[in-house]
Design a protein around this motif. Sequence first.
Motif, short mmCIF file in Angstrom:
data_model
loop_
_atom_site.label_atom_id
_atom_site.label_comp_id
_atom_site.label_asym_id
_atom_site.label_seq_id
_atom_site.Cartn_x
_atom_site.Cartn_y
_atom_site.Cartn_z
N TRP A 1 0.79 -1.26 0.07
CA TRP A 1 0.08 0.08 -0.14
C TRP A 1 0.90 1.29 0.10
O TRP A 1 0.74 2.01 0.83
CB TRP A 1 -0.87 -0.04 1.40
N GLY B 1 2.75 4.61 -0.31
CA GLY B 1 1.92 6.21 -0.18
C GLY B 1 1.14 6.30 0.66
O GLY B 1 0.54 7.52 0.77
N ARG B 2 0.39 5.37 1.12
CA ARG B 2 -0.90 5.64 2.04
C ARG B 2 -0.29 6.18 3.54
O ARG B 2 0.75 5.47 4.02
CB ARG B 2 -1.63 4.48 2.20
N ASP C 1 -9.33 -0.31 -5.19
CA ASP C 1 -8.03 0.75 -5.35
C ASP C 1 -7.30 0.27 -6.52
O ASP C 1 -7.55 -0.69 -7.13
CB ASP C 1 -7.08 0.42 -3.83
N ASN D 1 -3.65 2.74 -4.45
CA ASN D 1 -3.85 4.14 -4.59
C ASN D 1 -5.43 4.23 -5.08
O ASN D 1 -6.26 3.21 -5.18
CB ASN D 1 -3.00 4.59 -5.67
N LEU D 2 -6.10 5.62 -5.19
CA LEU D 2 -7.27 5.34 -5.52
C LEU D 2 -7.95 5.00 -6.86
O LEU D 2 -6.73 5.07 -7.69
CB LEU D 2 -7.63 7.07 -5.59
N SER E 1 -8.92 1.13 -13.68
CA SER E 1 -8.38 0.29 -12.70
C SER E 1 -8.82 -1.38 -13.06
O SER E 1 -10.07 -1.40 -13.18
CB SER E 1 -8.88 0.57 -11.21
#
Length: 222
Positions: A97, A99-100, A197, A201-202, A207
């Motif tokens: 994950w 960067g969260r 995600d 990421n978003l 996606s």
Amino acid sequence: MTVREIPEAKIYFDVGANDGRTSLPMAGNPDWVVYAFEPTPELADHLRSRARACNNYHVIQKAVSNKAGTAKFKIAGQGDWGTSSLLDFNDNIDTTWHGRTDFKVTNEIDVEIITLKDFCIENNITRIDHLHTDVQGMDYEVLLGLEELIDRVQGGDIECSRNHDVKLYKNERFVFNDVALGLYENGFVIDAINPNDDHGNLCSPESRLSDANELSIWYRRR
């Protein structure tokens, strides 16, 4: 606690209600009775405040799993507070994950854990028209806690990790393959599977399921 159903209304269970984005739109709608389960005190207070004038919206400030009892609840009071859990964060989240910044426990509280079977029996709920489950790593345990009363569920949506390599929490037992098979074995069909995600990421419209760490499964009784 005993709550009274509105005659002829459909029943919506919002387990892990968070800020109410899923269920608050139904507050005041006479076609639905909503039970919002949220153990985080600040979020439960927010739900009560937003729905205080609506007699069809009930906030249950308890955690839900497959066994009743008490436990430590780890509050991640950052972002939308949506990653708080009964479980600890996994050791590899800096990689899976990347960067969260919201995966940090800011407080621990003691919470009561209930099962949906006990809740349905106590409140004479014989049908759950939609069961939304987002309890961070223990979503399938919520269904297991219904035991034979799972037949009362007509449909819903549930979150799960794609596999054990990318799961967010330690001791997370059930991932996508387990949940999909369990739904089938309990008489459901899957209508849709969506990514939550994109590599942590978003999401974007492009996606892909294969790039998501978490998935949402939408199901209904066949």
